[in-house]
Design a protein around this motif. Structure first.
Motif, mmCIF file in Angstrom:
data_model
loop_
_atom_site.group_PDB
_atom_site.id
_atom_site.type_symbol
_atom_site.label_atom_id
_atom_site.label_comp_id
_atom_site.label_asym_id
_atom_site.label_seq_id
_atom_site.Cartn_x
_atom_site.Cartn_y
_atom_site.Cartn_z
ATOM 1 N N GLN A 131 0.819 -1.205 0.000
ATOM 2 C CA GLN A 131 0.000 0.000 0.000
ATOM 3 C C GLN A 131 0.856 1.260 0.000
ATOM 4 N N ALA A 132 2.014 1.226 0.623
ATOM 5 C CA ALA A 132 2.842 2.418 0.742
ATOM 6 C C ALA A 132 3.701 2.657 -0.500
ATOM 7 N N ARG A 133 3.703 1.733 -1.442
ATOM 8 C CA ARG A 133 4.525 1.856 -2.647
ATOM 9 C C ARG A 133 3.963 2.941 -3.558
ATOM 10 N N GLU A 134 4.813 3.874 -3.955
ATOM 11 C CA GLU A 134 4.386 4.945 -4.851
ATOM 12 C C GLU A 134 4.271 4.440 -6.275
ATOM 13 N N THR A 135 3.335 5.040 -7.004
ATOM 14 C CA THR A 135 3.169 4.749 -8.417
ATOM 15 C C THR A 135 3.452 6.020 -9.212
ATOM 16 N N SER A 136 3.908 5.872 -10.417
ATOM 17 C CA SER A 136 4.193 7.014 -11.286
ATOM 18 C C SER A 136 2.965 7.301 -12.141
ATOM 19 N N CYS A 137 2.440 8.521 -12.072
ATOM 20 C CA CYS A 137 1.260 8.900 -12.853
ATOM 21 C C CYS A 137 1.582 10.125 -13.711
ATOM 22 N N LYS A 138 1.082 10.103 -14.934
ATOM 23 C CA LYS A 138 1.265 11.213 -15.880
ATOM 24 C C LYS A 138 -0.098 11.651 -16.386
ATOM 25 N N MET A 139 -0.214 12.939 -16.742
ATOM 26 C CA MET A 139 -1.471 13.481 -17.230
ATOM 27 C C MET A 139 -1.221 14.265 -18.510
ATOM 28 N N THR A 140 -2.109 14.092 -19.490
ATOM 29 C CA THR A 140 -2.160 14.979 -20.649
ATOM 30 C C THR A 140 -3.427 15.813 -20.484
ATOM 31 N N PHE A 141 -3.379 17.090 -20.895
ATOM 32 C CA PHE A 141 -4.531 17.952 -20.626
ATOM 33 C C PHE A 141 -4.648 19.093 -21.617
ATOM 34 N N ASN A 142 -5.864 19.652 -21.675
ATOM 35 C CA ASN A 142 -6.179 20.893 -22.377
ATOM 36 C C ASN A 142 -6.848 21.801 -21.362
ATOM 37 N N LEU A 143 -6.496 23.092 -21.374
ATOM 38 C CA LEU A 143 -7.007 24.035 -20.383
ATOM 39 C C LEU A 143 -7.093 25.418 -21.013
ATOM 40 N N SER A 144 -8.189 26.124 -20.777
ATOM 41 C CA SER A 144 -8.301 27.504 -21.270
ATOM 42 C C SER A 144 -9.031 28.352 -20.252
ATOM 43 N N GLY A 145 -8.734 29.667 -20.254
ATOM 44 C CA GLY A 145 -9.379 30.559 -19.306
ATOM 45 C C GLY A 145 -8.983 32.001 -19.505
ATOM 46 N N TRP A 146 -9.362 32.818 -18.539
ATOM 47 C CA TRP A 146 -9.121 34.256 -18.595
ATOM 48 C C TRP A 146 -8.842 34.776 -17.195
ATOM 49 N N SER A 147 -8.345 35.994 -17.130
ATOM 50 C CA SER A 147 -8.151 36.635 -15.827
ATOM 51 C C SER A 147 -8.246 38.148 -15.968
ATOM 52 N N LEU A 148 -8.853 38.757 -14.990
ATOM 53 C CA LEU A 148 -8.876 40.200 -14.807
ATOM 54 C C LEU A 148 -9.052 40.386 -13.301
ATOM 55 N N PHE A 149 -7.967 40.428 -12.579
ATOM 56 C CA PHE A 149 -7.904 40.380 -11.120
ATOM 57 C C PHE A 149 -8.336 39.007 -10.605
ATOM 58 N N TYR A 150 -9.468 38.471 -11.079
ATOM 59 C CA TYR A 150 -9.898 37.115 -10.760
ATOM 60 C C TYR A 150 -9.452 36.219 -11.906
ATOM 61 N N LYS A 151 -8.911 35.051 -11.593
ATOM 62 C CA LYS A 151 -8.423 34.135 -12.624
ATOM 63 C C LYS A 151 -9.276 32.874 -12.613
ATOM 64 N N THR A 152 -9.685 32.410 -13.787
ATOM 65 C CA THR A 152 -10.446 31.177 -13.893
ATOM 66 C C THR A 152 -10.065 30.433 -15.175
ATOM 67 N N ALA A 153 -10.060 29.128 -15.111
ATOM 68 C CA ALA A 153 -9.782 28.300 -16.288
ATOM 69 C C ALA A 153 -10.451 26.947 -16.093
ATOM 70 N N LYS A 154 -10.808 26.301 -17.198
ATOM 71 C CA LYS A 154 -11.423 24.972 -17.168
ATOM 72 C C LYS A 154 -10.792 24.114 -18.241
ATOM 73 N N GLY A 155 -10.836 22.803 -18.025
ATOM 74 C CA GLY A 155 -10.300 21.894 -19.022
ATOM 75 C C GLY A 155 -10.555 20.449 -18.659
ATOM 76 N N THR A 156 -9.939 19.570 -19.441
ATOM 77 C CA THR A 156 -10.060 18.133 -19.229
ATOM 78 C C THR A 156 -8.685 17.500 -19.349
ATOM 79 N N GLY A 157 -8.562 16.300 -18.803
ATOM 80 C CA GLY A 157 -7.295 15.589 -18.889
ATOM 81 C C GLY A 157 -7.480 14.087 -18.787
ATOM 82 N N ASN A 158 -6.429 13.364 -19.108
ATOM 83 C CA ASN A 158 -6.356 11.913 -18.962
ATOM 84 C C ASN A 158 -5.140 11.584 -18.115
#
Length: 144
Positions: A23-50
Motif C-alpha cells: 500500500q505504501a509503494r508509490e506509483t508514477s502517474c502522468k497526465m495529458t490535458f487541455n485548459l483555457s481561461g481568462w483573468s482580470l484580477f480574478y483568474k479562472t480556467a477549465k479543461g479536461t485531462g487523462n
C-alpha cells in the motif's frame, strides 16, 4: 504457546506487513490535458485531462483553476503534460492543489508550474496561445 497458534500468528503478522508495504509503494502517474481561461484580477480556467499510472490505473478528469491577484489575460493550453509525485493510488490525484505564479506572455507562450496538495505534487508544462500578465495565487482543482 501452542506451536500451531504461534505459526498462525506469525503468518498473519507477515501478511499484514506485506500488505502495508504494498500500500505504501508509490506509483508514477502522468497526465495529458487541455485548459483555457481568462483573468482580470480574478483568474479562472477549465479543461479536461487523462491520467495514466504505471500500475495500470487510468482516469479521465475535469480541471479547474481559480484565484486572484494582479493579473489580466486570456490563454489556452493544448496537449499539456503533467507528472505527479507522492501518489500511492490514482484517487490520490483528486482534490485542490495550492498555486502561486507569475506569468507574462503574448500570442504563443510556454509555461511550467508545480502545484501541491499535501504529499502529492504535480509538475505542469505546456505550450499555448493568448496573452497574460500578472501575479496570481489560488487553486488548481482535479475532479472526476
Amino acid at each position: 504457546m501452542n506451536p500451531l497458534k504461534l505459526a498462525a500468528l506469525v503468518s498473519v503478522l507477515a501478511l499484514g506487513t506485506v500488505a502495508n508495504t504494498a500500500q505504501a509503494r508509490e506509483t508514477s502517474c502522468k497526465m495529458t490535458f487541455n485548459l483555457s481561461g481568462w483573468s482580470l484580477f480574478y483568474k479562472t480556467a477549465k479543461g479536461t485531462g487523462n491520467v495514466r499510472c504505471d500500475n495500470g490505473q487510468s482516469m479521465r478528469v475535469k480541471l479547474r483553476a481559480k484565484g486572484g491577484g494582479l493579473t489580466a489575460g486570456k490563454t489556452s493550453v493544448k496537449n499539456g503534460i503533467g507528472a505527479f509525485t507522492g501518489v500511492n493510488d490514482i484517487s490520490d490525484i483528486l482534490g485542490h492543489y495550492g498555486t502561486a505564479e507569475a506569468h507574462a506572455g503574448a500570442d504563443k507562450s510556454a509555461s511550467a508550474q508545480v502545484v501541491t496538495k499535501g504529499d502529492v505534487s504535480l509538475a505542469l508544462s505546456g505550450k499555448g496561445k493568448g496573452w497574460n500578465l500578472g501575479v496570481a495565487f489560488g487553486a488548481f482543482i482535479i475532479e472526476r
